[in-house]
Design a protein around this motif. Structure first.
Motif, PDB file in Angstrom:
ATOM      1  N   GLY A  52      81.835 -40.023  61.509  1.00 49.68           N
ATOM      2  CA  GLY A  52      82.888 -39.390  62.272  1.00 49.68           C
ATOM      3  C   GLY A  52      82.547 -39.639  63.748  1.00 49.68           C
ATOM      4  O   GLY A  52      82.083 -40.648  64.214  1.00 49.68           O
ATOM      5  N   GLU A  53      83.212 -38.696  64.626  1.00 56.37           N
ATOM      6  CA  GLU A  53      83.167 -38.683  66.106  1.00 56.37           C
ATOM      7  C   GLU A  53      82.359 -37.765  66.501  1.00 56.37           C
ATOM      8  O   GLU A  53      82.175 -36.737  66.174  1.00 56.37           O
ATOM      9  CB  GLU A  53      84.759 -38.450  66.373  1.00 56.37           C
ATOM     10  N   PHE A  54      81.453 -38.128  67.805  1.00 55.14           N
ATOM     11  CA  PHE A  54      80.698 -37.249  68.364  1.00 55.14           C
ATOM     12  C   PHE A  54      81.414 -36.479  69.593  1.00 55.14           C
ATOM     13  O   PHE A  54      82.591 -36.604  69.511  1.00 55.14           O
ATOM     14  CB  PHE A  54      79.439 -38.091  69.004  1.00 55.14           C
ATOM     15  N   VAL A  55      80.598 -36.027  70.342  1.00 60.13           N
ATOM     16  CA  VAL A  55      81.099 -35.383  71.659  1.00 60.13           C
ATOM     17  C   VAL A  55      81.171 -35.976  72.868  1.00 60.13           C
ATOM     18  O   VAL A  55      80.496 -36.999  72.964  1.00 60.13           O
ATOM     19  CB  VAL A  55      80.274 -34.005  71.778  1.00 60.13           C
ATOM     20  N   TRP A  56      82.209 -35.829  73.524  1.00 61.59           N
ATOM     21  CA  TRP A  56      82.452 -36.773  75.041  1.00 61.59           C
ATOM     22  C   TRP A  56      81.075 -36.035  75.657  1.00 61.59           C
ATOM     23  O   TRP A  56      80.998 -34.705  75.788  1.00 61.59           O
ATOM     24  CB  TRP A  56      83.621 -36.400  75.574  1.00 61.59           C
ATOM     25  N   HIS A  57      80.351 -36.972  76.374  1.00 63.43           N
ATOM     26  CA  HIS A  57      79.228 -36.433  77.157  1.00 63.43           C
ATOM     27  C   HIS A  57      78.779 -37.725  78.240  1.00 63.43           C
ATOM     28  O   HIS A  57      79.206 -38.817  77.826  1.00 63.43           O
ATOM     29  CB  HIS A  57      77.999 -36.116  76.235  1.00 63.43           C
ATOM     30  N   HIS A  58      77.830 -37.164  79.129  1.00 66.70           N
ATOM     31  CA  HIS A  58      77.305 -38.280  80.026  1.00 66.70           C
ATOM     32  C   HIS A  58      75.678 -37.938  80.042  1.00 66.70           C
ATOM     33  O   HIS A  58      75.438 -36.740  79.900  1.00 66.70           O
ATOM     34  CB  HIS A  58      77.851 -38.454  81.022  1.00 66.70           C
TER      35      HIS A  58
ATOM     36  N   GLU B  75      80.771 -41.316  81.091  1.00 67.00           N
ATOM     37  CA  GLU B  75      81.245 -40.498  80.149  1.00 67.00           C
ATOM     38  C   GLU B  75      81.402 -41.321  78.998  1.00 67.00           C
ATOM     39  O   GLU B  75      82.354 -42.396  78.755  1.00 67.00           O
ATOM     40  CB  GLU B  75      82.243 -39.521  80.624  1.00 67.00           C
ATOM     41  N   HIS B  76      81.181 -40.793  77.778  1.00 67.64           N
ATOM     42  CA  HIS B  76      81.340 -41.900  76.643  1.00 67.64           C
ATOM     43  C   HIS B  76      81.138 -40.979  75.249  1.00 67.64           C
ATOM     44  O   HIS B  76      80.778 -39.830  75.258  1.00 67.64           O
ATOM     45  CB  HIS B  76      80.396 -42.935  76.220  1.00 67.64           C
TER      46      HIS B  76
ATOM     47  N   THR C 243      65.916 -38.405  77.382  1.00 67.38           N
ATOM     48  CA  THR C 243      67.267 -38.363  76.912  1.00 67.38           C
ATOM     49  C   THR C 243      67.522 -37.194  75.586  1.00 67.38           C
ATOM     50  O   THR C 243      66.742 -37.364  74.531  1.00 67.38           O
ATOM     51  CB  THR C 243      67.810 -39.948  76.358  1.00 67.38           C
ATOM     52  N   VAL C 244      68.563 -36.315  76.023  1.00 69.68           N
ATOM     53  CA  VAL C 244      68.904 -35.620  74.838  1.00 69.68           C
ATOM     54  C   VAL C 244      70.341 -36.216  74.274  1.00 69.68           C
ATOM     55  O   VAL C 244      71.128 -36.336  75.309  1.00 69.68           O
ATOM     56  CB  VAL C 244      69.147 -34.275  75.348  1.00 69.68           C
ATOM     57  N   ASN C 245      70.591 -36.200  72.993  1.00 74.40           N
ATOM     58  CA  ASN C 245      71.768 -36.770  72.210  1.00 74.40           C
ATOM     59  C   ASN C 245      72.918 -36.287  73.016  1.00 74.40           C
ATOM     60  O   ASN C 245      73.881 -37.233  73.106  1.00 74.40           O
ATOM     61  CB  ASN C 245      71.555 -36.513  70.777  1.00 74.40           C
ATOM     62  N   THR C 246      73.224 -35.036  73.150  1.00 73.81           N
ATOM     63  CA  THR C 246      74.373 -34.560  73.656  1.00 73.81           C
ATOM     64  C   THR C 246      74.423 -34.713  75.063  1.00 73.81           C
ATOM     65  O   THR C 246      75.579 -34.322  75.559  1.00 73.81           O
ATOM     66  CB  THR C 246      74.730 -33.072  73.138  1.00 73.81           C
ATOM     67  N   GLY C 247      73.656 -35.023  75.916  1.00 75.89           N
ATOM     68  CA  GLY C 247      73.662 -35.027  77.218  1.00 75.89           C
ATOM     69  C   GLY C 247      74.151 -33.929  77.898  1.00 75.89           C
ATOM     70  O   GLY C 247      73.488 -32.875  77.572  1.00 75.89           O
TER      71      GLY C 247
ATOM     72  N   ALA D  52      76.681 -32.012  77.544  1.00 73.99           N
ATOM     73  CA  ALA D  52      77.792 -31.473  76.746  1.00 73.99           C
ATOM     74  C   ALA D  52      77.009 -30.213  75.822  1.00 73.99           C
ATOM     75  O   ALA D  52      75.979 -30.287  75.409  1.00 73.99           O
ATOM     76  CB  ALA D  52      78.448 -32.387  75.711  1.00 73.99           C
ATOM     77  N   ASP D  53      77.705 -29.262  75.648  1.00 71.36           N
ATOM     78  CA  ASP D  53      77.217 -28.063  74.763  1.00 71.36           C
ATOM     79  C   ASP D  53      77.910 -28.223  73.497  1.00 71.36           C
ATOM     80  O   ASP D  53      79.099 -27.857  73.240  1.00 71.36           O
ATOM     81  CB  ASP D  53      77.578 -26.801  75.363  1.00 71.36           C
ATOM     82  N   ASP D  54      76.889 -28.667  72.389  1.00 71.36           N
ATOM     83  CA  ASP D  54      77.451 -29.017  71.303  1.00 71.36           C
ATOM     84  C   ASP D  54      76.429 -28.536  70.129  1.00 71.36           C
ATOM     85  O   ASP D  54      75.351 -28.652  70.263  1.00 71.36           O
ATOM     86  CB  ASP D  54      77.687 -30.525  71.099  1.00 71.36           C
ATOM     87  N   ALA D  55      76.876 -28.081  69.039  1.00 70.52           N
ATOM     88  CA  ALA D  55      76.063 -27.864  67.899  1.00 70.52           C
ATOM     89  C   ALA D  55      75.126 -28.778  67.453  1.00 70.52           C
ATOM     90  O   ALA D  55      73.978 -28.693  66.911  1.00 70.52           O
ATOM     91  CB  ALA D  55      76.931 -27.225  66.796  1.00 70.52           C
ATOM     92  N   ARG D  56      75.472 -30.119  67.903  1.00 67.83           N
ATOM     93  CA  ARG D  56      74.565 -31.256  67.282  1.00 67.83           C
ATOM     94  C   ARG D  56      73.569 -31.708  68.206  1.00 67.83           C
ATOM     95  O   ARG D  56      72.924 -32.545  67.887  1.00 67.83           O
ATOM     96  CB  ARG D  56      75.752 -32.440  66.864  1.00 67.83           C
ATOM     97  N   ARG D  57      73.519 -30.703  69.103  1.00 63.61           N
ATOM     98  CA  ARG D  57      72.231 -31.010  70.062  1.00 63.61           C
ATOM     99  C   ARG D  57      70.694 -31.032  69.179  1.00 63.61           C
ATOM    100  O   ARG D  57      70.735 -30.162  68.793  1.00 63.61           O
ATOM    101  CB  ARG D  57      72.057 -30.254  71.209  1.00 63.61           C
ATOM    102  N   VAL D  58      69.956 -32.072  69.730  1.00 64.07           N
ATOM    103  CA  VAL D  58      68.751 -32.070  68.906  1.00 64.07           C
ATOM    104  C   VAL D  58      67.612 -32.216  70.071  1.00 64.07           C
ATOM    105  O   VAL D  58      67.764 -33.339  70.625  1.00 64.07           O
ATOM    106  CB  VAL D  58      68.366 -33.373  67.993  1.00 64.07           C
TER     107      VAL D  58
END
Length: 351
Positions: free
Chosen positions: A268-274, A313-314, A333-337, A339-345
């Motif tokens: 699916g689609e991830f979150v916009w971030h940089h 931004e991507h 590097t953090v995957n969500t950069g 962005a504040d997103d629940a999928r941050r690891v």
């Protein structure tokens, strides 16, 4: 650079008669430092031997074992004539230095009192150290050739004492024939060591007495002592990706300096971030990846990669189901950069 292994084409302090054949074996085995002595072969053959060593891309060494001054000076002149890289041994330093002046030859004389043939190192540790200090202080002396394993003193103590007393490289010589002895030389602070007879006679601990096996075993042990052995084996991407099913949760598969090799499954689609400072590389292993940018969209097919510079931004999107992606990015590097997103690891597992 680590401890240096110098293979000597010698037995019992003489260059062996079949040195040329052994040289071919050594070069084929990847030995980079090769030497011979000033006795055993005519100087014309030594000259040809030196030329062959250098043509093979190795550094050449001539070790002087002649005890009388006239023979040693003749050997020093021969070293200049045949163009060796490094002159080892000898004890008549005052007479040799003028001969080497103006050449590119690096000079490593014997410290201490040398007696007999094969040569032995006589005197107490203190006497050898005093000699080493005096020699190392001389202009034109680039290092020392210590006959450590030809001394009746405590060899470990002798090597450590000489290396601690001088600020120039010390090469250990004289009947070294095991990994334990190589390790002791390294711990003492030695710059290198020589092995000749042990390898030529097949006495070094190895799977075979054949010279090629002997040399490869020595080089393996030197690499181990220097901590230059790689612990890594090939990693199969299909098998690695098969070990997990979570999406948008990268796994660490390896590290290159401060760059992490990560494996991730996208769906699916991830979150916009940089990312403020980290560049990222996305290589598609399986599936299709759509990389959204603010000015355009890019589709990345299997076997293709795309680089996203920091600050850009991507938004990654997996097309046609799950997409398997190899990422190369800094360890920070953090995957969500941003962005504040629940999928941050932030605590990544390994595969």
């Amino acid at each position: 650079m680590g401890l240096r292994f110098i293979f000597m084409l010698t037995r019992n302090d003489e260059t062996v008669g079949d040195a040329e054949q052994h040289l071919k074996t050594a070069l084929a085995a990847g030995v980079h430092h090769i030497g011979f002595k000033d006795v055993g072969l005519p100087f014309e053959r030594l000259k040809d031997l030196n030329a062959a060593i250098k043509a093979g891309g190795a550094t050449s060494y001539l070790e002087v074992v002649s005890l009388d001054e006239a023979s040693e000076l003749a050997s020093a002149r021969a070293a200049v004539d045949i163009g060796v890289d490094i002159l080892l041994g000898g004890t008549h330093v005052d007479a040799v230095l003028p001969i080497l002046a103006g050449t590119d030859i690096r000079y490593f004389p014997f410290p201490g009192r040398i007696e007999g043939h094969p040569s032995v190192l006589a005197g107490t540790i203190d006497e050898v150290v005093d000699s080493a200090v005096a020699l190392a202080a001389r202009d034109g002396v680039h290092g020392l050739d210590l006959l450590a394993y030809r001394s009746a003193e405590n060899v470990t103590g002798l090597m450590a004492a000489v290396c601690a007393a001088v600020d120039k490289p010390v090469i250990m010589a004289g009947s070294i024939g095991s990994r334990d002895q190589i390790e002791i030389a390294r711990r003492s602070g030695a710059a290198g060591f020589t092995i000749g007879t042990a390898a030529l006679d097949g006495d070094y601990p190895a799977d075979s007495p054949e010279l090629e096996t002997q040399l490869r075993s020595i080089q393996r042990d030197v690499a181990g002592v220097n901590k230059h052995l790689s612990p890594f084996a090939p990693k199969n991407l299909d098998r690695a990706f098969a070990t997990f099913s979570d999406t948008w949760s990268p796994r660490i598969a390896g590290q290159v300096n401060n760059m992490m090799v990560k494996l991730a499954k996208f769906e699916g689609e991830f979150v916009w971030h940089h990312h403020e400072v980290e560049d990222e590389l996305f290589l598609v292993h399986k599936g299709r990846l759509l990389m959204k940018f603010r000015d355009r969209d890019e589709i990345v097919e299997e076997g293709e990669f795309i680089i996203v510079p920091h600050g850009v931004e991507h938004c990654p999107v997996a097309l046609d189901g799950v997409c398997e992606v190899l990422l190369l990015e800094p360890a920070t590097t953090v995957n969500t950069g941003n962005a504040d997103d629940a999928r941050r690891v932030t605590d990544l597992a390994h595969v």
